[in-house]
Design a protein around this motif. Sequence first.
Motif, PDB file in Angstrom:
ATOM      1  N   PRO A 324       0.828  -1.220   0.000  1.00 58.69           N
ATOM      2  CA  PRO A 324       0.000   0.000   0.000  1.00 58.69           C
ATOM      3  C   PRO A 324       0.858   1.266   0.000  1.00 58.69           C
ATOM      4  O   PRO A 324       1.940   1.302   0.589  1.00 58.69           O
ATOM      5  N   LYS A 325       0.376   2.319  -0.686  1.00 59.96           N
ATOM      6  CA  LYS A 325       1.138   3.573  -0.802  1.00 59.96           C
ATOM      7  C   LYS A 325       1.374   4.220   0.561  1.00 59.96           C
ATOM      8  O   LYS A 325       2.378   4.899   0.769  1.00 59.96           O
ATOM      9  N   SER A 326       0.442   4.008   1.494  1.00 66.69           N
ATOM     10  CA  SER A 326       0.601   4.608   2.821  1.00 66.69           C
ATOM     11  C   SER A 326       1.794   4.016   3.570  1.00 66.69           C
ATOM     12  O   SER A 326       2.317   4.625   4.505  1.00 66.69           O
ATOM     13  N   MET A 327       2.250   2.813   3.171  1.00 65.97           N
ATOM     14  CA  MET A 327       3.384   2.159   3.828  1.00 65.97           C
ATOM     15  C   MET A 327       4.690   2.353   3.058  1.00 65.97           C
ATOM     16  O   MET A 327       5.766   2.385   3.656  1.00 65.97           O
ATOM     17  N   SER A 328       4.610   2.414   1.759  1.00 64.83           N
ATOM     18  CA  SER A 328       5.824   2.439   0.929  1.00 64.83           C
ATOM     19  C   SER A 328       6.581   3.758   1.099  1.00 64.83           C
ATOM     20  O   SER A 328       6.009   4.786   1.460  1.00 64.83           O
ATOM     21  N   LYS A 329       7.909   3.657   0.873  1.00 68.55           N
ATOM     22  CA  LYS A 329       8.767   4.834   0.992  1.00 68.55           C
ATOM     23  C   LYS A 329       8.625   5.734  -0.225  1.00 68.55           C
ATOM     24  O   LYS A 329       8.287   5.279  -1.326  1.00 68.55           O
ATOM     25  N   LYS A 330       8.940   7.027  -0.033  1.00 67.83           N
ATOM     26  CA  LYS A 330       8.813   7.997  -1.134  1.00 67.83           C
ATOM     27  C   LYS A 330       9.855   7.747  -2.208  1.00 67.83           C
ATOM     28  O   LYS A 330       9.625   7.998  -3.383  1.00 67.83           O
ATOM     29  N   TRP A 331      11.049   7.252  -1.800  1.00 69.56           N
ATOM     30  CA  TRP A 331      12.113   6.984  -2.778  1.00 69.56           C
ATOM     31  C   TRP A 331      11.747   5.741  -3.563  1.00 69.56           C
ATOM     32  O   TRP A 331      11.623   4.650  -3.030  1.00 69.56           O
ATOM     33  N   THR A 332      11.583   5.910  -4.845  1.00 67.28           N
ATOM     34  CA  THR A 332      11.078   4.822  -5.694  1.00 67.28           C
ATOM     35  C   THR A 332      12.068   3.673  -5.846  1.00 67.28           C
ATOM     36  O   THR A 332      11.668   2.554  -6.175  1.00 67.28           O
ATOM     37  N   LYS A 333      13.403   3.934  -5.632  1.00 70.74           N
ATOM     38  CA  LYS A 333      14.408   2.881  -5.813  1.00 70.74           C
ATOM     39  C   LYS A 333      14.733   2.149  -4.495  1.00 70.74           C
ATOM     40  O   LYS A 333      15.712   1.402  -4.415  1.00 70.74           O
ATOM     41  N   ALA A 334      13.927   2.365  -3.467  1.00 76.57           N
ATOM     42  CA  ALA A 334      14.187   1.720  -2.170  1.00 76.57           C
ATOM     43  C   ALA A 334      14.078   0.204  -2.301  1.00 76.57           C
ATOM     44  O   ALA A 334      13.155  -0.316  -2.943  1.00 76.57           O
ATOM     45  N   GLN A 335      15.058  -0.515  -1.697  1.00 74.01           N
ATOM     46  CA  GLN A 335      15.103  -1.982  -1.783  1.00 74.01           C
ATOM     47  C   GLN A 335      14.501  -2.672  -0.546  1.00 74.01           C
ATOM     48  O   GLN A 335      14.297  -3.884  -0.557  1.00 74.01           O
ATOM     49  N   TYR A 336      14.261  -1.916   0.543  1.00 78.48           N
ATOM     50  CA  TYR A 336      13.684  -2.464   1.777  1.00 78.48           C
ATOM     51  C   TYR A 336      14.521  -3.620   2.350  1.00 78.48           C
ATOM     52  O   TYR A 336      13.997  -4.629   2.838  1.00 78.48           O
ATOM     53  N   GLY A 337      15.834  -3.464   2.263  1.00 80.73           N
ATOM     54  CA  GLY A 337      16.730  -4.536   2.734  1.00 80.73           C
ATOM     55  C   GLY A 337      16.589  -4.824   4.227  1.00 80.73           C
ATOM     56  O   GLY A 337      16.511  -5.982   4.649  1.00 80.73           O
ATOM     57  N   ARG A 338      16.575  -3.759   5.039  1.00 83.13           N
ATOM     58  CA  ARG A 338      16.478  -3.950   6.501  1.00 83.13           C
ATOM     59  C   ARG A 338      15.125  -4.547   6.871  1.00 83.13           C
ATOM     60  O   ARG A 338      15.040  -5.429   7.738  1.00 83.13           O
ATOM     61  N   GLU A 339      14.037  -4.088   6.243  1.00 82.09           N
ATOM     62  CA  GLU A 339      12.707  -4.603   6.537  1.00 82.09           C
ATOM     63  C   GLU A 339      12.599  -6.085   6.155  1.00 82.09           C
ATOM     64  O   GLU A 339      11.982  -6.877   6.887  1.00 82.09           O
ATOM     65  N   ARG A 340      13.222  -6.460   4.996  1.00 82.92           N
ATOM     66  CA  ARG A 340      13.196  -7.868   4.582  1.00 82.92           C
ATOM     67  C   ARG A 340      13.918  -8.746   5.605  1.00 82.92           C
ATOM     68  O   ARG A 340      13.459  -9.837   5.957  1.00 82.92           O
ATOM     69  N   TYR A 341      15.064  -8.240   6.110  1.00 79.56           N
ATOM     70  CA  TYR A 341      15.843  -8.994   7.099  1.00 79.56           C
ATOM     71  C   TYR A 341      15.047  -9.166   8.400  1.00 79.56           C
ATOM     72  O   TYR A 341      14.987 -10.267   8.973  1.00 79.56           O
ATOM     73  N   LEU A 342      14.400  -8.068   8.861  1.00 75.92           N
ATOM     74  CA  LEU A 342      13.620  -8.133  10.099  1.00 75.92           C
ATOM     75  C   LEU A 342      12.424  -9.073   9.955  1.00 75.92           C
ATOM     76  O   LEU A 342      12.085  -9.811  10.892  1.00 75.92           O
ATOM     77  N   ALA A 343      11.782  -9.064   8.791  1.00 74.54           N
ATOM     78  CA  ALA A 343      10.644  -9.952   8.566  1.00 74.54           C
ATOM     79  C   ALA A 343      11.072 -11.418   8.621  1.00 74.54           C
ATOM     80  O   ALA A 343      10.385 -12.271   9.205  1.00 74.54           O
ATOM     81  N   THR A 344      12.236 -11.710   8.021  1.00 72.68           N
ATOM     82  CA  THR A 344      12.754 -13.077   8.051  1.00 72.68           C
ATOM     83  C   THR A 344      13.053 -13.523   9.480  1.00 72.68           C
ATOM     84  O   THR A 344      12.696 -14.634   9.905  1.00 72.68           O
ATOM     85  N   GLU A 345      13.715 -12.648  10.276  1.00 75.56           N
ATOM     86  CA  GLU A 345      14.057 -12.980  11.660  1.00 75.56           C
ATOM     87  C   GLU A 345      12.806 -13.148  12.519  1.00 75.56           C
ATOM     88  O   GLU A 345      12.759 -14.000  13.417  1.00 75.56           O
TER      89      GLU A 345
END
Length: 680
Positions: A324-345
């Motif tokens: 959802p747009k309300s959650m996504s970052k404004k920078w369109t090239k964001a990779q969400y690396g830290r969020e992916r790592y936290l979700a996995t853990e």
Amino acid sequence: MDKEIKNPKTGNKIKVRTALQLPDEHPANKKAKDMVAKAGIDKDDVGGPSYPNVKKGVKTSKQAKGKDKPAFVKPSTTGQGYSYDEPSHADDVEDNWDKASKGFDSMADKYGVRIDDQSDWSGYENNPQGEYSVSGKNSKDPGDGFSVYSTVETGEDGESYDGNKNIIAFPQDDDPFGGQVEVEFDSIGDAQKALDDILSDKRIKKVLDGGRGSMAKAKDYIKKELESWEANPKISGADAADDANAKMDAAEKAAKKKKKGKIKSNPFSKKEVKESKGRRFTVKEVRMWMKKLEENRYKKVYNSDARRVAWMVNNEGVELSEMPKSMSKKWTKAQYGRERYLATEFVKSKSEQMNEGKLTEGFKKIAKKNVKYKDKTGTYNWQIESGIDTDVMGGNTPKIILSYQHEDEKGFPTSGGNFFWLKEKDGTPYTPQKAKALVNKISNKKIGDFHRKSTKPSGSGNLIVMKGNKFIREGKLTSEQKLRESIREIIKEQLNEAITGSDRKILFILVREIVRNLKSKIKNFDVNNKSHMNRVGSSILAIIRAMSYSPDNMNYKNFKKYFPKNFNSKLIQKKLKQFHSQNDKVQITLVTQAIKNELGAGVKEGKLTEVKFKKVILPNDMKTKIKVSKMIKQLKLKIDKDYDVKALKARGGDQVISILPKHYNKFIELAMQNKLNPRG
């Protein structure tokens, strides 16, 4: 069949079942058969003469039409009086055992263990029971590992059914003929699943392979694991595999419907998460988990980050572009690396908790009750709650929380409460069932008295525990409690300085002998008169002090005639030093007790009135002293009250034992039995 008929031969009444056991030509037997025929039960179609009311082929309680079944049918030794077709509770236990046997058979190949069926359903010598022995590689005997029992229990009469027990047992010591530790389960199915589950524990499997000695060393750990399983049953073995496969199949089907073509792996991790999730996680759960991370110890956790992580956890297989747009970052090239790592853990931590059978919450509720009542002081509203706090006391000890709100007659409100943990007398935690039963027991108007007891525990520690019916403190002491404990120790040491035990007895005899020597000088003495007591007491204390002076001292010379015999011996001098080291209160107490003991009846006109003792004269040697000491212990006599001893000479010779008349005959009898040759 419990009905009674008249015996034509004797005229007495006899039960139908008894009459059927008589010979066929007996008139009572014929009369009973006629009654059975009228009742519609064919004689040739009954279970046997002992149970003529149960038809052949009956195997269940439903078929028996509600009749009580025996615990088990004893095998016939005479060929008469028993029916093998009669249904029993042992049949039900054996059926359940057969159903669980498949699970036991599969464990042999699954864990590489040896399983022997040692069941005995005959009931010849013992009650029928099923038994499997599970042994490891180095086990010398089947009893060196686990034993699983399902037994038929009988009452005191040995016949009535008293339930059945399902037990897992293992060695408590390395002696082949030693005892066993037992853990009981609700059903044989639960016992089979528990054994299947703990055998997957590498440590338990290792000690099983090590033989009886290693099993005995790890008995506490094994018992804890089994009791933990019994308190919180888990899905294990084949059931667990089937459950996991069903969840994975459902997840795959749902993913195929949503995405045509190849199913994508978890977008927030390069590694595929193997275990499927059974529920969705809230943003609050994720945020609380993130707060506990070391990296966030001194850093604020923002809700926006927790929302992104929660979305990734709950939307496995969904492209990040669909966030959802309300959650996504404004920078369109964001990779969400830290969020992916936290979700996995986060997923890993939850999976580990599920695999280890841990609670996802810090407090698992067991029971809750509310009690409301009125008394002279006003209205009480009590709330009684029990549960298991997973962060304290090993995570398996039930806890009770008491809280109340009180409103007096004028409407003034007050509140309070307390909490404590529940343990048995031997220190093992209460089972959840027993904790629930306790909540039900105390949920009445007497809850106030129970609460007051819980606020006054004995011992020291920072945790209140109810052991048996007593409240005590356990755990590490706080700084304040340590200070109080040290103060108690100081007071205890000061109290221990007072004369006690054998030292007190020796000094008491010395002081009493001084009182006896001084008796001729005491006239018109009243033990209840304080001034008389002070006068005699000060004189005795002066004599005791004089005993420590040198022989050329004037006080020593004046008071020497009142000194006890052998006052110069090392033992007496040592005890006198101990007496003088005590404070005035201890000295006065000892002297006062000696005076009351010796002059308790008072002295008038120089004549002493005292209790009449009978005297027994015995040899004054060591063998006789030992035998007399044993006799006194046997008769439970107390010195100065029931008897007294006086040696006529320091060494050898005779000793005189003064004893109360009521003990005299028994004492003489024991002296004769011990060949002491007593003289009166």
